[in-house]
Design a protein around this motif. Structure first.
Motif, PDB file in Angstrom:
ATOM      1  N   TYR A 170       0.830  -1.423   0.055  1.00 28.10           N
ATOM      2  CA  TYR A 170      -0.086   0.043   0.079  1.00 28.10           C
ATOM      3  C   TYR A 170       0.850   1.168  -0.133  1.00 28.10           C
ATOM      4  O   TYR A 170       0.557   2.396  -0.503  1.00 28.10           O
ATOM      5  CB  TYR A 170      -0.786   0.082   0.843  1.00 28.10           C
ATOM      6  CG  TYR A 170      -2.034  -1.223   1.102  1.00 28.10           C
ATOM      7  CD1 TYR A 170      -3.144  -0.933   0.120  1.00 28.10           C
ATOM      8  CD2 TYR A 170      -2.121  -2.321   1.840  1.00 28.10           C
ATOM      9  CE1 TYR A 170      -4.044  -1.911  -0.163  1.00 28.10           C
ATOM     10  CE2 TYR A 170      -3.190  -3.028   1.631  1.00 28.10           C
ATOM     11  CZ  TYR A 170      -4.106  -2.995   0.848  1.00 28.10           C
ATOM     12  OH  TYR A 170      -4.986  -4.022   0.746  1.00 28.10           O
ATOM     13  N   VAL A 192       1.660   1.816  -3.618  1.00 24.04           N
ATOM     14  CA  VAL A 192       0.623   2.246  -4.397  1.00 24.04           C
ATOM     15  C   VAL A 192       0.383   3.701  -4.215  1.00 24.04           C
ATOM     16  O   VAL A 192       0.139   4.340  -5.089  1.00 24.04           O
ATOM     17  CB  VAL A 192      -0.553   1.477  -4.168  1.00 24.04           C
ATOM     18  CG1 VAL A 192      -1.851   2.193  -4.957  1.00 24.04           C
ATOM     19  CG2 VAL A 192      -0.627  -0.182  -4.727  1.00 24.04           C
ATOM     20  N   ALA A 213      -0.610   2.256 -10.376  1.00 27.53           N
ATOM     21  CA  ALA A 213      -1.019   2.127  -9.029  1.00 27.53           C
ATOM     22  C   ALA A 213      -2.438   1.702  -8.960  1.00 27.53           C
ATOM     23  O   ALA A 213      -2.741   0.771  -8.353  1.00 27.53           O
ATOM     24  CB  ALA A 213      -1.163   3.539  -8.151  1.00 27.53           C
ATOM     25  N   LEU A 268      -2.119  -2.175  -9.670  1.00 28.48           N
ATOM     26  CA  LEU A 268      -1.665  -3.096  -8.822  1.00 28.48           C
ATOM     27  C   LEU A 268      -2.773  -3.054  -7.674  1.00 28.48           C
ATOM     28  O   LEU A 268      -2.964  -4.329  -7.285  1.00 28.48           O
ATOM     29  CB  LEU A 268      -0.505  -2.069  -8.046  1.00 28.48           C
ATOM     30  CG  LEU A 268       0.755  -2.089  -9.038  1.00 28.48           C
ATOM     31  CD1 LEU A 268       1.792  -1.189  -8.066  1.00 28.48           C
ATOM     32  CD2 LEU A 268       1.337  -3.678  -9.143  1.00 28.48           C
ATOM     33  N   LEU A 269      -3.747  -2.211  -7.408  1.00 29.58           N
ATOM     34  CA  LEU A 269      -4.835  -2.285  -6.802  1.00 29.58           C
ATOM     35  C   LEU A 269      -5.920  -3.408  -7.161  1.00 29.58           C
ATOM     36  O   LEU A 269      -6.247  -4.064  -6.441  1.00 29.58           O
ATOM     37  CB  LEU A 269      -5.460  -0.762  -6.677  1.00 29.58           C
ATOM     38  CG  LEU A 269      -4.836   0.072  -5.625  1.00 29.58           C
ATOM     39  CD1 LEU A 269      -5.745   1.444  -5.464  1.00 29.58           C
ATOM     40  CD2 LEU A 269      -4.892  -0.481  -4.283  1.00 29.58           C
TER      41      LEU A 269
END
Length: 501
Positions: free
Chosen positions: A7, A10, A476, A479-480
């Motif tokens: 996290y 990200v 980002a 990736l999430l």
């Protein structure tokens, strides 16, 4: 295992991408929307002088970035002269030189200034006060009395400057001010009086912008400092503030034009205004890349056009990720729909869909025959590639013969990817039947169409090309999405009987 590093990564990517994007918009006025227009002033300065048959040096002040305006481009026309741009005392100047010249001489300087209301004035260095101001008699007494009169009716450097100018205008003129004006020009006189009152001030030169004007001259303005702040005053009216149509040509308190080796020198200005697309208006500002202004505008136009397409691929990748992970659509190959969507951009959607279906359908028929030959994988795929090339060639020739020029664009399809798509669908047909072929083929086409609609959107093409920081934001988001392990939307159909009960 802790997800904190994930996290954090990200968050860093998201903040860095948003920060770089906002920086380019606010600092360099890169527009959010395509097609926005910007007002640009094109100003030409013409220097005329009479050379005396000896070396000539012409030194002229130049404008720079300032409140309300940004410098876009500048160029000169001075046949036979050497030219150098230099910074001096906080201002920009151009210097023309020649070993020998005689007779009438003309030098030209042209600049384009972008109207940018959010542009801020650069920091101004406080001018040094002269150690001693000398007046001849009886001007010393008159100057002292003028200063005392304005000082008594003011409360700050700005109000003092305003009262001083008003005392020199109209009915408020006294005998002292009339006496001083017979010996000194108004603007230099005001600066001398302000400096004697221990107020930092200097004379600057500005140009009032009016479309279509020719042979205009610069007008003097008074710049008064109050600590870190400063204000402009009109030396005739005492009007405080900088008008919107005023361009400061010389703001360092120096002479606008200095000539050695010539006489009868003068400079005049002509100006025009026009609107142009905002993207091209700010392109020159983006040519010099820095760490925070990293862009591809410094590349040749051919490479820029190539990157304009390449930078759309992450958009297509995000669409594929969302449809496969969150929705659950099955595709033939992971990112084959992105490449097909790129081909749709070159061919148009309708032509691309028809061409894709024709090539894959005919390819599957031929591939079904090749399966009976019991070929090895490499030979079989190579044969399929040659078949795809032959199919595309035949369709292109037939479309041209029938006057369907749109069919020629089918050559933009990635042939290797089409060959592997045909191979995978043929194997899927043999192992799981035609239903799975239709599911995965239809899913691939649907994903390709949605990716095409996203990648071909004018606004998305604009922001991906002009704001490279958005690539970090897309990373980002991907990736999430890749961290999602819940149910897909299409899988929720299994719970429909439970919901009905």
């Amino acid at each position: 295992m802790s997800r904190l590093p994930f996290y954090l990564l990200v968050s860093v990517l998201m903040l860095a991408g948003i920060g770089l994007t906002l920086h380019r918009h606010l600092q360099f006025d890169v527009p959010w929307l395509p097609g926005e227009q910007r007002q640009v002033w094109e100003i030409e300065a013409q220097v005329n002088l009479t050379a005396r048959g000896e070396p000539v040096i012409v030194d002229m002040a130049l404008p720079s970035h300032q409140q309300g305006y940004r410098l876009l481009t500048e160029h000169t026309a001075s046949s036979g002269y050497g030219l150098a741009f230099r910074e001096e005392n906080g201002g920009r100047r151009a210097q023309w030189t020649i070993r020998e010249a005689s007779g009438s001489q003309q030098l030209y300087y042209t600049v384009q200034m972008l109207v940018a209301p959010d542009a801020e004035a650069p920091a101004q260095a406080l001018p040094a006060l002269p150690r001693q101001i000398l007046w001849e008699r009886p001007y010393d007494t008159a100057a002292r009395q003028v200063i005392e009169r304005a000082w008594a009716r003011s409360a700050s450097p700005f109000t003092f400057a305003r009262e001083l100018i008003r005392d020199m205008s109209g009915d408020r003129q006294s005998e002292n001010t009339r006496l001083l004006l017979t010996q000194y020009d108004r603007a230099p006189l005001l600066v001398r009086l302000l400096n004697q009152a221990d107020i930092a001030a200097r004379e600057v030169s500005g140009l009032r912008l009016e479309d279509g004007r020719r042979r205009q001259s610069l007008a003097p303005w008074i710049q008064v400092f109050d600590g870190n702040d400063w204000a402009l005053f009109h030396p005739e009216t005492g009007e405080q503030g900088r008008p919107d149509d005023l361009l400061l040509w010389e703001s360092a308190g120096e002479a606008v034009l200095e000539v050695q080796g010539g006489s009868n020198s003068r400079v005049s200005f002509s100006m025009l205004t026009h609107n142009q697309p905002a993207a091209s208006a700010v392109r020159s500002q983006l040519a010099d890349d820095t760490l925070l202004n990293f862009s591809i505008h410094s590349l040749p136009l051919e490479e820029q056009a190539l990157f304009q397409t390449i930078l759309l691929i992450p958009i297509g990748a995000l669409v594929v990720v969302l449809l496969r992970i969150l929705v659950g659509i099955k595709t033939s190959g992971t990112f084959m729909p992105v490449l097909i969507a790129l081909a749709f951009i070159q061919t148009s959607l309708s032509t691309g869909l028809i061409g894709f279906l024709l090539v894959v359908s005919v390819g599957l028929v031929i591939r079904s025959y090749l399966s009976h030959l019991n070929l090895l994988l490499v030979a079989r795929v190579s044969a399929v590639i040659i078949t795809v090339i032959a199919i595309i060639s035949i369709f292109s020739v037939l479309s041209y013969r029938f006057g369907l020029n749109a069919g020629l664009t089918i050559t933009f399809f990635p042939m290797i990817i089409l060959a592997w798509t045909i191979e995978r669908m043929s194997i899927l047909w043999e192992e799981e039947g035609p239903k799975q072929v239709l599911i995965q083929g239809g899913g691939s086409l649907l994903t390709a169409v949605l990716a095409y609609l996203a990648m071909n959107n004018p606004w998305i093409r604009h922001i991906t090309f002009n704001f490279l920081g958005l690539q970090l934001v897309l990373m980002a988001l991907i990736l999430l999405a890749g961290n999602y392990t819940g149910y897909r939307l299409l899988e929720l159909r299994r719970f429909k009987p439970v919901a009905e009960d």
